[in-house]
Design a protein around this motif. Structure first.
Motif, PDB file in Angstrom:
ATOM      1  N   PRO A 109      18.294  47.650  50.674  1.00  0.00           N
ATOM      2  CA  PRO A 109      19.567  48.363  50.562  1.00  0.00           C
ATOM      3  C   PRO A 109      20.738  47.383  50.553  1.00  0.00           C
ATOM      4  CG  PRO A 109      18.173  49.376  52.239  1.00  0.00           C
ATOM      5  CD  PRO A 109      17.508  48.093  51.846  1.00  0.00           C
ATOM      6  N   HIS A 110      21.799  47.746  49.862  1.00  0.00           N
ATOM      7  CA  HIS A 110      22.943  46.835  49.737  1.00  0.00           C
ATOM      8  C   HIS A 110      23.585  46.512  51.086  1.00  0.00           C
ATOM      9  CE1 HIS A 110      23.108  46.379  45.407  1.00  0.00           C
ATOM     10  NE2 HIS A 110      22.839  47.676  45.290  1.00  0.00           N
ATOM     11  N   PHE A 111      23.600  47.448  52.007  1.00  0.00           N
ATOM     12  CA  PHE A 111      24.240  47.161  53.289  1.00  0.00           C
ATOM     13  C   PHE A 111      23.464  46.109  54.075  1.00  0.00           C
ATOM     14  CE2 PHE A 111      21.252  50.474  54.632  1.00  0.00           C
ATOM     15  CZ  PHE A 111      20.795  50.008  55.857  1.00  0.00           C
ATOM     16  N   VAL A 112      22.205  45.887  53.701  1.00  0.00           N
ATOM     17  CA  VAL A 112      21.410  44.828  54.337  1.00  0.00           C
ATOM     18  C   VAL A 112      21.624  43.495  53.629  1.00  0.00           C
ATOM     19  CG1 VAL A 112      19.079  44.027  54.913  1.00  0.00           C
ATOM     20  CG2 VAL A 112      19.660  46.458  55.133  1.00  0.00           C
ATOM     21  N   GLY A 113      21.373  43.461  52.325  1.00  0.00           N
ATOM     22  CA  GLY A 113      21.330  42.201  51.613  1.00  0.00           C
ATOM     23  C   GLY A 113      22.659  41.613  51.194  1.00  0.00           C
ATOM     24  N   ASP A 114      23.644  42.455  50.899  1.00  0.00           N
ATOM     25  CA  ASP A 114      24.884  41.946  50.309  1.00  0.00           C
ATOM     26  C   ASP A 114      25.597  40.928  51.188  1.00  0.00           C
ATOM     27  OD1 ASP A 114      24.423  43.519  48.139  1.00  0.00           O
ATOM     28  OD2 ASP A 114      26.059  44.931  48.481  1.00  0.00           O
ATOM     29  N   GLN A 115      25.464  41.044  52.496  1.00  0.00           N
ATOM     30  CA  GLN A 115      26.162  40.124  53.390  1.00  0.00           C
ATOM     31  C   GLN A 115      25.563  38.722  53.379  1.00  0.00           C
ATOM     32  OE1 GLN A 115      25.422  41.292  57.620  1.00  0.00           O
ATOM     33  NE2 GLN A 115      23.921  42.705  56.732  1.00  0.00           N
ATOM     34  N   PHE A 116      24.373  38.555  52.780  1.00  0.00           N
ATOM     35  CA  PHE A 116      23.692  37.264  52.824  1.00  0.00           C
ATOM     36  C   PHE A 116      23.602  36.560  51.482  1.00  0.00           C
ATOM     37  CE2 PHE A 116      21.600  39.897  56.186  1.00  0.00           C
ATOM     38  CZ  PHE A 116      22.162  39.243  57.274  1.00  0.00           C
ATOM     39  N   TYR A 117      23.752  37.264  50.383  1.00  0.00           N
ATOM     40  CA  TYR A 117      23.452  36.667  49.082  1.00  0.00           C
ATOM     41  C   TYR A 117      24.281  35.428  48.769  1.00  0.00           C
ATOM     42  CZ  TYR A 117      20.703  40.894  48.178  1.00  0.00           C
ATOM     43  OH  TYR A 117      19.779  41.906  48.242  1.00  0.00           O
ATOM     44  N   ASP A 118      25.545  35.425  49.160  1.00  0.00           N
ATOM     45  CA  ASP A 118      26.391  34.267  48.866  1.00  0.00           C
ATOM     46  C   ASP A 118      26.099  33.071  49.769  1.00  0.00           C
ATOM     47  OD1 ASP A 118      27.683  35.540  46.781  1.00  0.00           O
ATOM     48  OD2 ASP A 118      29.325  36.272  48.035  1.00  0.00           O
ATOM     49  N   LEU A 119      25.252  33.248  50.770  1.00  0.00           N
ATOM     50  CA  LEU A 119      24.895  32.160  51.682  1.00  0.00           C
ATOM     51  C   LEU A 119      23.643  31.413  51.244  1.00  0.00           C
ATOM     52  CD1 LEU A 119      25.317  34.055  55.097  1.00  0.00           C
ATOM     53  CD2 LEU A 119      27.049  32.724  53.856  1.00  0.00           C
ATOM     54  N   LEU A 120      22.965  31.921  50.242  1.00  0.00           N
ATOM     55  CA  LEU A 120      21.647  31.400  49.893  1.00  0.00           C
ATOM     56  C   LEU A 120      21.740  30.161  49.004  1.00  0.00           C
ATOM     57  CD1 LEU A 120      19.835  34.785  49.110  1.00  0.00           C
ATOM     58  CD2 LEU A 120      20.084  33.600  51.314  1.00  0.00           C
ATOM     59  N   PRO A 121      20.712  29.294  49.055  1.00  0.00           N
ATOM     60  CA  PRO A 121      20.702  28.098  48.205  1.00  0.00           C
ATOM     61  C   PRO A 121      20.256  28.379  46.780  1.00  0.00           C
ATOM     62  CG  PRO A 121      18.735  28.143  49.565  1.00  0.00           C
ATOM     63  CD  PRO A 121      19.585  29.300  50.005  1.00  0.00           C
ATOM     64  N   MET A 122      19.842  29.603  46.495  1.00  0.00           N
ATOM     65  CA  MET A 122      19.524  30.022  45.125  1.00  0.00           C
ATOM     66  C   MET A 122      20.080  31.426  44.932  1.00  0.00           C
ATOM     67  SD  MET A 122      16.943  32.260  46.010  1.00  0.00           S
ATOM     68  CE  MET A 122      15.948  32.478  44.534  1.00  0.00           C
ATOM     69  N   LYS A 123      19.877  32.002  43.760  1.00  0.00           N
ATOM     70  CA  LYS A 123      20.557  33.248  43.420  1.00  0.00           C
ATOM     71  C   LYS A 123      19.663  34.472  43.629  1.00  0.00           C
ATOM     72  CE  LYS A 123      21.724  31.873  39.231  1.00  0.00           C
ATOM     73  NZ  LYS A 123      22.394  31.715  37.914  1.00  0.00           N
ATOM     74  N   ALA A 124      20.279  35.528  44.100  1.00  0.00           N
ATOM     75  CA  ALA A 124      19.650  36.845  44.147  1.00  0.00           C
ATOM     76  C   ALA A 124      20.465  37.782  43.264  1.00  0.00           C
ATOM     77  CB  ALA A 124      19.596  37.373  45.577  1.00  0.00           C
TER      78      ALA A 124
END
Length: 411
Positions: A125-140
């Motif tokens: 769900p977006h409320f779970v993942g959206d807060q982390f995607y910009d922190l990752l070393p690759m793209k989601a």
């Protein structure tokens, strides 16, 4: 941004092979693909070392929050629900819950990155993942609509199939859901149900698809939906997998995903080899390396509506990998590669992971990185995966090691 190039390797676009090819990168895009040496106008040109240059791999199905080891389950199951009950009652799940969600997302991202994945579909769900995607070393993939699954016992993800699919069409984004994941009578009706709800069309990306009938496949093909094969996870949970040859024979756009490491294989490299092996056991014939490679590049790019990804062409986003040449076909070097064979990963035109031999190139392009020993090799990588592994170990109270991220570290 500086213009730079990768030269000296075999470029696999993947539709065509360019021997002694050169790929020039400028402003995050591929600006030239040609034979011969690097671009004379490039500020930095690196020698691919006779390696194989391919588009960055796309993992068509994962749950980054579920990244852990070892696998959890006591199948075979009739559908996903009894597995979920086993998961939630497992001591290993309680152990995983000691770790911050941010660090589980980072762990999943590094699991993908070091195997050559530059883009992942994280079905949460977006409320779970959206807060982390910009922190990752690759793209989601950030823009997608979703449902957990189709049955009456589905988790309450999204706003319902009808609303979510309408959103997908309006915004031209993928609609992603688990479907046909099991063998109970209700699950076998998934295609009929999702069609009635208006969720079957060219924006649909269907994951697992185990119990699809021949008529279901015909309807999926007619409506232009894409499907995702997670062979290792399927065999672990159900001791069966999709009828992959039927999907291919029908001309359905078929992709490969790992699923989370709670049920799936170590990484996309393992998954490609596993799926090829299962296919040969099921049908007595080999699924070609070239076909497998398309299922982790051009096919998922089409499924997830990433029009400038999955290919090495002028104007495409510069997501690239360099694999060690194994001495057979170029596609074989990717499909049968291991972690030690991933020599360089480039995302949005910048190097993010690679062999220590490329350190000067990272420096010249102004990339900040860490040095690690991964699978016995000296590597450089953005972020701090050693620090991540130490945080995880402190959280669970012992040195926690992962076969999909074999980095030497001390706690």
């Amino acid at each position: 941004m500086n213009k730079w190039s990768i030269a000296g390797g075999t470029v696999l676009t993947p539709e065509k092979t360019i021997k002694n090819g050169s790929v020039t990168i400028s402003n995050g895009r591929i600006s030239k693909v040609t034979n011969g040496s690097g671009d004379a106008g490039a500020s930095v040109s690196i020698d691919a070392g006779k390696g194989v240059v391919v588009p960055g791999l796309i993992n068509a199905h994962d749950h980054l929050l579920g990244t852990y080891h070892p696998k959890i389950g006591h199948g075979p199951y009739i559908n996903w629900l009894p597995w979920d009950n086993d998961l939630k009652s497992s001591p290993l799940y309680a152990e995983r819950c000691q770790i911050e969600n941010r660090d589980l997302y980072l762990l999943g991202a590094y699991r993908n990155l070091v195997s050559g994945v530059t883009l992942v579909s994280d079905l949460m769900p977006h409320f779970v993942g959206d807060q982390f995607y910009d922190l990752l070393p690759m793209k989601a993939i950030k823009e997608f609509s979703l449902a957990h699954s189709i049955t009456s016992f589905a988790l309450a993800w999204g706003d319902g199939v009808t609303v979510e699919y309408e959103k997908a069409v309006k915004e031209d984004i993928p609609f992603v859901t688990h479907i046909g994941e099991g063998w109970d009578e209700e699950t076998k009706q998934d295609i009929k149900v999702i069609d009635r709800l208006g969720g079957l069309g060219s924006h649909s990306v269907f994951v697992h698809c185990l119990s699809f009938s021949d008529a279901d496949l015909d309807l999926v093909k007619k409506r232009g939906a894409s499907c995702v094969w997670c062979g290792d996870s399927n065999m672990f949970m159900y001791n069966k997998t999709m009828d992959a040859r039927a999907f291919l024979d029908k001309g359905i756009n078929l992709c490969i995903g790992t699923d989370s490491s709670a049920t799936g294989g170590e990484n996309i490299l393992y998954e490609m080899k596993f799926d090829q092996m299962v296919y040969e056991r099921m049908y007595g014939e080999k699924l070609s390396d070239e076909q497998i490679l398309k299922m982790v590049t051009v096919n998922p790019a089409k499924a997830f509506r990433q029009k400038k990804m999955g290919r090495i062409e002028e104007g495409c986003i510069a997501d690239l990998c360099v694999f060690r040449d194994r001495g057979k076909s170029p596609a074989n070097s990717v499909v049968h590669g291991h972690l030690r064979d991933v020599l360089l990963v480039v995302i949005d035109g910048m190097p993010v992971y690679g062999d220590a031999a490329y350190e000067d190139m990272f420096d010249a392009l102004g990339v900040t990185y860490s040095r690690v020993v991964l699978d016995g090799a000296d590597r450089i990588i953005i972020g701090d995966p050693e620090g991540l592994l130490r945080r995880i170990s402190r959280a669970v109270g012992f040195k926690k090691e992962f076969p999909f991220l074999p980095i030497d570290f001390e706690i």
